[in-house]
Write an enzyme that holds these catalytic residues in place. Structure first.
Site, PDB file in Angstrom:
ATOM      1  N   HIS A 117       0.873  -1.171   0.000  1.00 28.45           N
ATOM      2  CA  HIS A 117       0.000   0.000   0.000  1.00 28.45           C
ATOM      3  C   HIS A 117       0.913   1.225   0.000  1.00 28.45           C
ATOM      4  CE1 HIS A 117      -3.270  -2.618   2.089  1.00 28.45           C
ATOM      5  NE2 HIS A 117      -3.361  -2.684   0.781  1.00 28.45           N
ATOM      6  N   GLU A 120       1.468   4.016   2.927  1.00 27.08           N
ATOM      7  CA  GLU A 120       1.706   3.609   4.321  1.00 27.08           C
ATOM      8  C   GLU A 120       3.188   3.748   4.658  1.00 27.08           C
ATOM      9  OE1 GLU A 120      -0.242  -0.178   4.743  1.00 27.08           O
ATOM     10  OE2 GLU A 120      -2.205   0.685   4.340  1.00 27.08           O
ATOM     11  N   HIS A 214       2.999  -2.520   7.185  1.00 26.29           N
ATOM     12  CA  HIS A 214       1.931  -1.623   6.771  1.00 26.29           C
ATOM     13  C   HIS A 214       1.852  -0.424   7.720  1.00 26.29           C
ATOM     14  CE1 HIS A 214      -0.299  -4.228   3.815  1.00 26.29           C
ATOM     15  NE2 HIS A 214       0.518  -5.113   4.371  1.00 26.29           N
ATOM     16  N   GLU A 293       1.382  -3.744  11.560  1.00 30.73           N
ATOM     17  CA  GLU A 293       0.660  -2.474  11.376  1.00 30.73           C
ATOM     18  C   GLU A 293       1.233  -1.433  12.331  1.00 30.73           C
ATOM     19  OE1 GLU A 293      -1.635  -1.836   9.200  1.00 30.73           O
ATOM     20  OE2 GLU A 293      -2.579  -3.730   8.614  1.00 30.73           O
TER      21      GLU A 293
END
Length: 443
Positions: A117, A120, A214, A293
């Site tokens: 992504h 990010e 991420h 994350e």
């Protein structure tokens, strides 16, 4: 930034840099040149000024993106146990040719990727933090990691999205972290190539860790998503996350999720079956397979780190050899900086050392006494979570007439309540682990 760092590494290890045209469009304006100069200065500040001793480094073009940009694959390890044999070519990959990296005897592979992504950004800081730590000269923990593992880095899985300023999609508007099970070379070349490299490592029996990095826009903290595994292996996948928290102030174990429903739809209506974490687990049946994350802004907790057990006598570690700890952040909730995310990246490596029992300056104390206590604590946590999952399943079965949307809302509410409880429990466990490590170190 990525190109500047890689050019710096190429210079350190006396490798020819990639052709300038393959790195993307050259700077055209004064503002572009200013940004490029800043990237070069940052790379010089983060990476070592001279080549570290005994480090093996190899940079390859894994594939080309839809726009023709390079997708890099870095190999970093030590020269110990290097074989004359090289890694085999992979059909459809490595379009620039050249010799592949050497293979190594009795070394497992730690594979880490970022920016599937493109928006990010914390993911890049995590990956660069681990890479910079591995290249630290004189730190016995970095040397132990290089001697035990071969690290494979893919710094940017979606370079087109980054160059175009996209947040979550590629050139075709696709979310590449949902196509790992259905990727095709003509539409998703970077995912096909990364999957092929992972498959080759797995088929050789060398792949041990997979982490896809991420950023998270809503949930605070830095945390891992893991797969739901059989009970005896679930303890191991949770234990690794606990060890990351033991090695970083900024990692939030209470935010980790290991029982996430793989077929649950996200806000775009897509399931996580096609994500890197789930697809690689299905391909390999690996225990240590995660999505990391990191919130863009702040966390919920700051961990109290146990002291490192530093050997004395002939095995003592000289002063200043180990990388310094980042300062404890002030205020609540704690605000993140690039150094915070880099510290989490470093902790990913240190936790792998602790799992292997090979950390020369572990926070678990001498002779593994702290590991036994931590393993028992994590085992109790896993059993408690399993009972909660069974209770949830029974509750859903009893309310079979409710809609899927109601089920999702109810599950999210339960997860939020559990997160609050786990936050309080995590503080108590961290204090207990700290006290145990101090006691073991004193003994």
């Amino acid at each position: 930034d990525v190109c500047a760092q890689l050019a710096r590494l190429d210079a350190l290890f006396a490798q020819p840099p990639a052709a300038a045209e393959s790195l993307g469009p050259p700077p055209r304006s004064a503002a572009d040149r200013e940004v490029a100069d800043a990237a070069v200065a940052t790379a010089a500040a983060v990476l070592p000024a001279r080549r570290p001793n005994g480090v093996y480094y190899r940079r390859e073009c894994l594939c080309r993106s839809l726009d023709g940009r390079r997708v890099e694959l870095l190999t970093v390890t030590s020269s110990a146990r290097q074989l004359a044999e090289r890694e085999a070519p992979i059909g459809g990959c490595f379009p620039d040719g050249g010799e592949r990296p050497h293979r190594f005897q009795r070394k497992r592979v730690f594979f880490i990727s970022a920016r599937v992504h493109p928006g990010e950004v914390p993911a890049s800081h995590v990956l660069h933090g681990l890479l910079a730590f591995l290249l630290r000269d004189g730190d016995p923990r970095a040397a132990a990691l290089r001697d035990r593992f071969v690290f494979k880095f893919v710094p940017m899985l979606n370079p087109d999205g980054c160059a175009r300023g996209h947040y979550r999609s590629d050139t075709l508007g696709l979310n590449l972290n949902r196509v790992y099970l259905t990727a095709t070379p003509d539409r998703h070349p970077t995912i096909v190539a990364a999957s092929a490299a992972l498959r080759q490592l797995h088929e050789r029996g060398e792949l041990a860790f997979y982490i896809d990095c991420h950023g998270h826009a809503t949930k605070r903290g830095c945390f891992l998503y893991g797969n739901g595994l059989p009970p005896e292996r679930q303890l191991e996948t949770v234990l690794y996350a606990k060890l990351v928290a033991l090695n970083s102030r900024f990692f939030d174990f209470g935010g980790c999720v290991f029982y996430l429903k793989n077929n649950k739809k996200d806000k775009a209506g897509e399931t996580k079956e096609g994500s890197g974490r789930v697809a690689v687990y299905k391909m390999t049946d690996m225990t240590y397979c995660y999505t990391l994350e990191c919130n863009y802004n702040m966390g919920r907790v700051v961990n109290a780190l146990p002291p490192r057990h530093v050997p004395t006598g002939k095995d003592r570690i000289r002063n200043g050899a180990m990388s310094p700890e980042p300062p404890r952040p002030r205020g609540a909730p704690p605000k993140y900086t690039p150094e915070s995310w880099a510290d989490v990246g470093k902790a990913l490596g240190l936790a792998a050392l602790d799992v292997s029992g090979a950390n020369p300056a572990s926070r678990l104390g001498a002779e593994g006494a702290g590991m036994a206590r931590l393993r028992a604590s994590v085992g109790a946590w896993v059993r408690t979570q399993a009972r909660k999952q069974e209770a949830r399943a029974a509750k859903r079965a009893a309310a079979a007439g409710s809609s899927d949307e109601d089920d999702d809302e109810e599950e999210e509410a339960e997860e939020e309540e559990e997160a609050r409880a786990e936050k309080a429990a995590g503080k108590a466990e961290t204090a207990e682990a700290t006290a145990g490590a101090v006691a073991a170190g004193n003994a």
